[in-house]
Structure formats: C-alpha cells, structure tokens
Design a protein around this motif. Structure first.
Motif, PDB file in Angstrom:
ATOM      1  N   THR A   1       0.825  -1.136   0.037  1.00 36.73           N
ATOM      2  CA  THR A   1      -0.076   0.021  -0.083  1.00 36.73           C
ATOM      3  C   THR A   1       0.971   1.096  -0.141  1.00 36.73           C
ATOM      4  N   ALA A   2       2.065   1.514   0.712  1.00 32.64           N
ATOM      5  CA  ALA A   2       2.981   2.570   0.731  1.00 32.64           C
ATOM      6  C   ALA A   2       3.386   2.458  -0.632  1.00 32.64           C
ATOM      7  N   HIS A   3       3.905   1.530  -1.392  1.00 34.30           N
ATOM      8  CA  HIS A   3       4.467   1.672  -2.488  1.00 34.30           C
ATOM      9  C   HIS A   3       3.518   2.137  -3.598  1.00 34.30           C
ATOM     10  N   LYS A   4       2.319   1.670  -3.386  1.00 37.48           N
ATOM     11  CA  LYS A   4       1.075   2.001  -4.308  1.00 37.48           C
ATOM     12  C   LYS A   4       1.081   3.745  -4.186  1.00 37.48           C
ATOM     13  N   ALA A   5       1.110   4.300  -2.881  1.00 39.70           N
ATOM     14  CA  ALA A   5       0.852   5.752  -2.575  1.00 39.70           C
ATOM     15  C   ALA A   5       1.882   6.562  -3.070  1.00 39.70           C
ATOM     16  N   VAL A   6       3.112   5.989  -2.871  1.00 38.65           N
ATOM     17  CA  VAL A   6       4.298   6.849  -3.212  1.00 38.65           C
ATOM     18  C   VAL A   6       4.363   6.910  -5.025  1.00 38.65           C
ATOM     19  N   ARG A   7       4.085   5.768  -5.720  1.00 33.91           N
ATOM     20  CA  ARG A   7       4.147   5.664  -6.971  1.00 33.91           C
ATOM     21  C   ARG A   7       3.013   6.724  -7.524  1.00 33.91           C
ATOM     22  N   LEU A   8       1.800   6.994  -6.861  1.00 31.54           N
ATOM     23  CA  LEU A   8       0.808   7.801  -7.438  1.00 31.54           C
ATOM     24  C   LEU A   8       1.325   9.191  -7.242  1.00 31.54           C
TER      25      LEU A   8
ATOM     26  N   SER B   1      12.075  24.708 -10.981  1.00 24.17           N
ATOM     27  CA  SER B   1      12.045  23.406 -11.394  1.00 24.17           C
ATOM     28  C   SER B   1      11.747  22.602 -10.003  1.00 24.17           C
ATOM     29  N   ARG B   2      11.444  21.331 -10.411  1.00 18.16           N
ATOM     30  CA  ARG B   2      10.977  20.486  -9.329  1.00 18.16           C
ATOM     31  C   ARG B   2      11.828  19.061  -9.625  1.00 18.16           C
ATOM     32  N   TRP B   3      12.386  18.186  -8.607  1.00 15.81           N
ATOM     33  CA  TRP B   3      13.262  17.178  -8.935  1.00 15.81           C
ATOM     34  C   TRP B   3      12.987  16.415  -7.766  1.00 15.81           C
ATOM     35  N   PRO B   4      12.783  15.093  -8.086  1.00 14.07           N
ATOM     36  CA  PRO B   4      12.703  13.953  -6.757  1.00 14.07           C
ATOM     37  C   PRO B   4      14.198  13.612  -6.429  1.00 14.07           C
ATOM     38  N   GLN B   5      14.563  14.139  -5.408  1.00 15.19           N
ATOM     39  CA  GLN B   5      15.952  13.612  -4.634  1.00 15.19           C
ATOM     40  C   GLN B   5      16.158  12.130  -4.511  1.00 15.19           C
ATOM     41  N   SER B   6      15.040  11.769  -3.763  1.00 13.76           N
ATOM     42  CA  SER B   6      15.210  10.109  -3.312  1.00 13.76           C
ATOM     43  C   SER B   6      13.944   9.636  -3.018  1.00 13.76           C
ATOM     44  N   MET B   7      13.846   8.386  -2.847  1.00 19.67           N
ATOM     45  CA  MET B   7      12.720   7.690  -2.425  1.00 19.67           C
ATOM     46  C   MET B   7      13.189   6.869  -1.437  1.00 19.67           C
TER      47      MET B   7
ATOM     48  N   ALA C   1       6.726   5.538   3.089  1.00 20.66           N
ATOM     49  CA  ALA C   1       7.619   5.582   1.929  1.00 20.66           C
ATOM     50  C   ALA C   1       7.736   7.164   1.819  1.00 20.66           C
ATOM     51  N   ARG C   2       8.982   7.734   1.884  1.00 18.90           N
ATOM     52  CA  ARG C   2       9.148   9.123   1.550  1.00 18.90           C
ATOM     53  C   ARG C   2       9.926   9.379   0.304  1.00 18.90           C
ATOM     54  N   LEU C   3       9.222  10.492  -0.388  1.00 20.88           N
ATOM     55  CA  LEU C   3       9.601  11.067  -1.649  1.00 20.88           C
ATOM     56  C   LEU C   3      10.040  12.315  -1.131  1.00 20.88           C
ATOM     57  N   SER C   4      11.426  12.525  -1.455  1.00 24.33           N
ATOM     58  CA  SER C   4      12.038  13.972  -1.113  1.00 24.33           C
ATOM     59  C   SER C   4      11.982  14.651  -2.475  1.00 24.33           C
TER      60      SER C   4
END
Lengths: 219, 127
Positions: free
Chosen positions: A124-131, A152-158, A175-178
């Motif tokens: 479920t956490a994977h699905k949420a961070v995927r969305l 700009s915006r850029w994902p630093q890490s997951m 799950a953390r998306l920075s």
C-alpha cells in the motif's frame, strides 16, 4: 528606519501548499477516471495532510478508512547567492518530504492461507508513493502549475521506512519521496516617502517639437 | 522436586488462576483449525516506549502468555508466527475488560523453555 508589518507568506509555504493541493486535486481526478472505467476508485484514494507529525495515529484505534495517508512537510532550504541579489531576491532550493503511509491487516483467505498484514502495508505504501511521484513529475506539473515562481522540481530520493511506532498489532509502512523545488523568495523592500509632487505634461507641437510643462506645488 | 519444577507447577496459581489471579480465558486456534480455550495472561495496551529513545510513542502492543505444559496436554504444539501466506496462522481470541472481543494472529512467539511459558506477540487479524 523600521519595516512595515510582515503579513505575506513566504513562497516556501506556498509551494508546500501547492504540492498538497495538486495531490489532492489529482487524487479526486484519478478516482473519477477510475470510476469511469468501472474500477474501484478507492484504489486511487489518498488522504492528504500537511505538516503533521503522526497522521497515521488514527489507525491505532479506528480502522474505518484504510486508504493511504500522505503528509507533505517542508524539510530544509538553502540559498544560492550567485543567482540572487543582496537586496530583494533569494534563489531558493527547498526540500519537501512527502511521506506516504500504508496500513495492512492480516486477514483470512477462506480457500486457504492468509494475507500477511506486513506485506499489505508495504504494498500500500508503494502504491501511494507511486501515485505521488507520477502526479508531481507529470509533464503538466513541470512547474507545479506555478510558472513564473517555480524554476524546477526534481525528486531527490525515495526511501521506505517504518514509522516511529512500537507495535505488533498494526502493520504500518512509510515511503518518503524527497522533492527539491527551486524558486525565488522575496524580502521586504524600502518603502519610499514622497518629498514633493510634480505633474509633468509631455506635448508634441505641430512642427514635431517635444515640449513639456511642469506644475509644482508651492507651500 | 527442584525449584525450577516447583516454579513451573506454581504456574497453575501464578499464571492460570482466573479467580484470584490475573488469569484470563484465551481461545487458541492452530493452523489445522484445532481450537481450545486456556487461561493465561493477555495484554493489549495502546501506548509504548521506543527502546531506542526511551520516549513514549504511538503504538498498540498485544500479547498473551500461556503455560506450555497446558498446551501440550491439550494436544497443541508450541505456537509460532507463520510467515507463509499459503498457510493458516495461529489465531488468538480474547475479550478485553469491557467485554469486546478481539482477534489476533500470532506474529512472534518467545518460548521460555526454562520455566515453561510461551509469550506470543500478536497482530490484528480479520477472519
């Protein structure tokens, strides 16, 4: 000389709220799209929060809504002096953490076996961070729909993590998306005081000559 | 009879006494579906201490402690956590103090082979 009352929001706060708004709006849109093709819209549901420390706490005693929880919070910022000016504008690179929490509960499978809760929580956490990543990195959101402000915006890490929770009863995975966002911050400027009012009219004469007349106020 | 054997025999009073002690009825179901009720300790609290920091954190911890000799006398093996999703887990049911029933699966079992007590850490279960 002192400043005027500072009532404005900084852009870092506006960008954080914009990230949450985009996610909330697109979540509703995705749920409608799922409904239109006869899929369960709850599979696309995210519950959005900003700046919360433990929004998943409600799962401990109330499991009425088990859809993933997303918390957007401002982490840090640094400023580039070379791309700024000392008086008015600071080029800002800010990091926003978007924490996605998934809940899982073990359950019986009548035909045999069981569904493990820890696995469900992780999925479920994977699905949420995927969305979340797909929404924020979509072409439509290149500038987070704040063009002119956001550079700009850029994902630093997951990263996946287990929240600070001592439990065996509930299974919760985070799950953390920075996300790094670059934009300008502006600072208060000197408010000038009029010394004298001058009214000037510019006129073009018939022969093309430019003339002007000035009116002064005398005390 | 040595002190250790005396202590195990005393579990009848220290662990399984539901009249004058803290004993509490616990329904146990093994992966084959065999079901019975034993008396032991049950625990379900909603506040916990983070062992790393010593701070109170949100959490819910549930566990049961049962006498091993009672389980074996009833024909059970030692309970254990079942990770394989193709198998049924060990399931525990007990009432809270308000009379509401709660169902759990055994996530982890810590068997004290010295004293003859098995402590089972529980996880919420729908079934």
């Amino acid at each position: 000389m002192s400043l005027q009352l500072i009532e404005k929001k900084d852009n870092v706060e506006m960008v954080r709220d914009q990230i949450a708004s985009l996610l909330a709006l697109e979540t509703d849109n995705q749920m409608l799209l799922a409904l239109s093709v006869n899929k369960n819209p709850d599979d696309w549901k995210l519950r959005l929060f900003t700046e919360r420390s433990n929004p998943w706490e409600q799962w401990l005693n109330n499991q009425a809504d088990l859809s993933p929880i997303v918390n957007v919070w401002f982490d840090s910022a640094n400023y580039e002096q070379r791309s700024s000016n000392d008086v008015e504008r600071q080029k800002t690179n800010a990091t926003f953490n978007i924490d996605c929490y998934g809940y899982g509960e073990s359950s019986d499978v009548p035909l045999g076996g069981h569904l493990p809760g820890d696995q469900q929580a992780a999925q479920t956490a994977h699905k949420a961070v995927r969305l979340v990543r797909n929404i924020l990195m979509a072409a439509e959101n290149t500038y987070l729909q704040l063009r002119g402000l956001v550079w700009s915006r850029w994902p630093q890490s997951m990263a996946l993590f287990q929240p600070q929770i001592a439990t065996t009863v509930q299974q919760i995975v985070g799950a953390r998306l920075s996300l790094e966002v670059s934009f300008n911050e502006f600072s208060p400027q000197v408010q000038s005081n009029p010394l004298e009012y001058v009214a000037i009219d510019f006129l073009r004469a018939e022969d093309g000559q430019i003339v002007f007349e000035a009116d002064y106020q005398y005390p | 009879m040595g002190l250790r054997q005396i202590a195990e025999a005393d579990l009848k009073y220290t662990l399984e006494d539901g009249v004058y002690g803290f004993g509490w009825p616990i329904e146990i179901t093994d992966p084959s579906g065999k079901q019975d009720t034993v008396v032991g300790y049950s625990n379900d609290i909603s506040q916990a201490i983070d062992p790393d920091t010593g701070l109170v954190v949100s959490g819910r911890v549930a566990s049961v402690a049962m006498r091993v000799s009672t389980l074996t006398a009833l024909g059970f093996s030692i309970p254990e956590g079942i990770a394989d999703s193709s198998k049924k887990p060990w399931v525990i049911d007990f009432l809270d103090i308000g009379g509401a029933t709660h169902k759990f699966k055994i996530a982890q079992s810590d068997n004290d082979r010295s004293l003859g007590i098995v402590l089972c850490l529980l996880e919420s279960y729908r079934g």
